[in-house]
Design an enzyme around this catalytic site. Structure first.
Site, PDB file in Angstrom:
ATOM      1  N   LYS A  89       0.847  -1.201   0.000  1.00  0.00           N
ATOM      2  CA  LYS A  89       0.000   0.000   0.000  1.00  0.00           C
ATOM      3  C   LYS A  89       0.877   1.244   0.000  1.00  0.00           C
ATOM      4  O   LYS A  89       1.903   1.310   0.689  1.00  0.00           O
ATOM      5  CB  LYS A  89      -0.913  -0.023   1.228  1.00  0.00           C
ATOM      6  N   SER A 165      -9.414   2.677   2.861  1.00  0.00           N
ATOM      7  CA  SER A 165      -8.391   3.267   2.023  1.00  0.00           C
ATOM      8  C   SER A 165      -7.474   2.254   1.349  1.00  0.00           C
ATOM      9  O   SER A 165      -6.688   2.608   0.471  1.00  0.00           O
ATOM     10  CB  SER A 165      -7.549   4.233   2.855  1.00  0.00           C
ATOM     11  N   SER A 189     -10.264   0.507   7.071  1.00  0.00           N
ATOM     12  CA  SER A 189      -9.564   0.630   5.787  1.00  0.00           C
ATOM     13  C   SER A 189      -8.983  -0.661   5.256  1.00  0.00           C
ATOM     14  O   SER A 189      -8.588  -0.718   4.098  1.00  0.00           O
ATOM     15  CB  SER A 189      -8.448   1.672   5.896  1.00  0.00           C
TER      16      SER A 189
END
Length: 488
Positions: A89, A165, A189
């Protein structure tokens, strides 16, 4: 339970588990080089449609795969993840790749010179970091879009969002690009994108995986690192490698002293399971509640004591206002962590995100007092629940995936389908939680359920989650081929 050591046909490589791929490589039925060529080819063919991968270094990936292939061939020392391609990520540093934090303000950042503790542990175990995944600006979104790399789309339906996210990581795993991608969870997230994409998302206990090194502490202590995987076993495999104290994060927990993979394989003690369907603040869609009911029946079938519970969150009538205050506090934390950049080049940030950061400076002492008092009430609420139950079962999200451009917030508030209604509370309390796929809704999109365990009991959590995991072949998304993804 599927045997991860069972042979996997080459045509299954795209959706094989990490454990299965590693077993093939250990048995020399698949080389890291062959797997890497397959992975890079699939990203090149499919990611243009979903835009999950925003940085990719194919040359380096192939070189590292060749080295892993050579070491396996000569019986040299290898690690538990040797040869496995992984994506990171874009809010974590991975040496050799820029860290853009999902915003155009840092799109042109230089490559990181070192790994985070988390990424470093994966590399030390033999994983090959091949690139970075998309995310909203500094994680501030429940859908994945920014002005640096654009919108990430759900592989089940590209008009829908993979959530946020960690949307890029979830979309990549769901689309069969990699078997494991890192994630982070500050309000859902990891679990929300996993739920919307039909994969597994584990949020460990606060402190289970060390954070940093960082020049600025995440002072609300709501965010934890983790991974998105295809199976519960893969989530356990990741946690076995990533967990354990590190002096750069003084709040990190000691090494657990057990194998989480063994917890997936072993017998699960008889549990008292509380089923919470609304928390007093949400009205999940009927297909989501059906998935919860089915999961409850599965747990009953395994001999667990399952009880319906109507417990509501503290001050449920103020829930939307509490969420707004929470978001403002977290925006202030984001602002403080990047204050120099924001002060000198505010216009480089996405306009909506810059406005949110600016608005966070309006926080007053009274606001912060209300925030921390509510956090204390949430802690006590969860502690009281876990005097009655060993495990909680509930939805992960109230609906299936929303539009790729983001949910209609006003409608979500009015209809009581706020996306983080079932997830953010356990960031605030620090309890471990996991989202598990639960088949498809009538609209053809994934649905899921969430399990939550007492503090530090990932062993119970993963064991119970394995009982709910679907056996046999799972449906895969119809990812369209659409050329090369933007933003490389």
């Amino acid at each position: 339970m599927t045997d991860p050591l069972a042979p996997t046909a080459p045509t299954d490589l795209s959706y094989a588990s990490a454990a299965g791929l590693l077993a093939l490589m250990r048995r020399r039925e698949l080389s890291p080089t062959e797997l890497m060529h397959h992975t890079l080819d699939r990203i090149g063919k499919l990611d243009g449609a979903i835009n999950s991968v925003v940085r990719l270094d194919a040359e380096r990936a192939l070189a590292e795969a060749a080295d892993a292939t050579e070491r396996i061939a000569r019986g040299a020392g290898t690690g538990p993840l040797t040869g496995l391609p992984v994506l990171v990520k874009d809010n974590e540093d991975a040496a050799g790749f820029p860290t853009s934090h999902g915003t155009r303000a840092f799109r042109d950042a230089p490559p990181a010179t070192r790994d985070t503790i988390h990424v470093g542990r994966l590399r030390e175990a033999g994983a090959i970091v091949i690139g970075k995944t998309n995310m909203p600006p500094m994680g501030a979104g429940i859908h994945t879009a920014n002005d640096a790399f654009g919108i990430t789309r759900n592989p089940w339906n590209t008009e829908r969002s993979p959530g946020g996210s960690s949307g890029g990581s979830a979309a990549a795993v769901a689309a069969g690009l990699v078997a494991l991608a890192t994630a982070g969870d500050g309000g859902g997230s990891t679990r929300v994108p996993a739920a919307l994409c039909g994969v597994v998302g584990l949020k460990p206990s606060r402190g289970r995986i060390p954070q940093g090194p960082s020049r600025f502490p995440v002072w609300p202590r709501h965010t934890v690192l983790g991974a998105i995987t295809r199976t519960v076993r893969d989530a356990a495999l990741h946690l076995d490698i990533a967990a354990g104290h590190h002096p750069a994060d003084p709040d990190s927990l000691p090494t657990p002293g057990l194998s989480y993979q063994a917890c997936v394989d072993g017998a699960v003690p008889r549990l008292r399971v509380g089923v919470l369907r609304t928390l007093g603040v949400a009205d999940p869609r009927s297909e989501i509640l059906e998935a919860v009911d089915r999961a409850a029946d599965v747990l009953r079938g395994h001999g667990h004591q399952v009880t319906d519970d109507e417990s509501a969150l503290p001050e449920p009538e103020r829930f939307p206002a509490s969420i707004l205050l929470r978001q403002q506090v977290l925006a202030h934390c984001r602002l403080m962590s990047r204050l120099d950049a924001f002060t000198t080049r505010r216009d480089d940030f996405e306009p909506w995100f810059a406005d949110a950061l600016s608005h966070s400076t309006a926080l007053t002492t009274e606001d912060l007092t209300r925030y921390w008092e509510h956090r204390a009430r949430l802690n006590q609420w969860a502690a009281d629940l876990f005097t009655r139950y060993d495990m909680l079962l509930m939805p992960t999200v109230p609906t299936s995936a929303w539009p790729a451009e983001g949910p209609d917030v006003a409608t979500a508030v009015r209809e009581r389908t706020i996306p983080i209604a079932f997830t953010s509370v356990f960031n605030d309390t620090g309890n471990p939680a996991i989202s598990i796929p639960a088949g498809l809704a009538p609209d053809g999109l994934p649905r899921s359920v969430q399990l939550v365990a007492p503090h530090h009991r990932e062993d119970l959590l993963l064991g119970a989650a394995s009982l709910l995991e679907e056996t046999g072949d799972r449906a895969h998304p119809p990812v369209p081929s659409n050329g090369q993804a933007p933003g490389r």
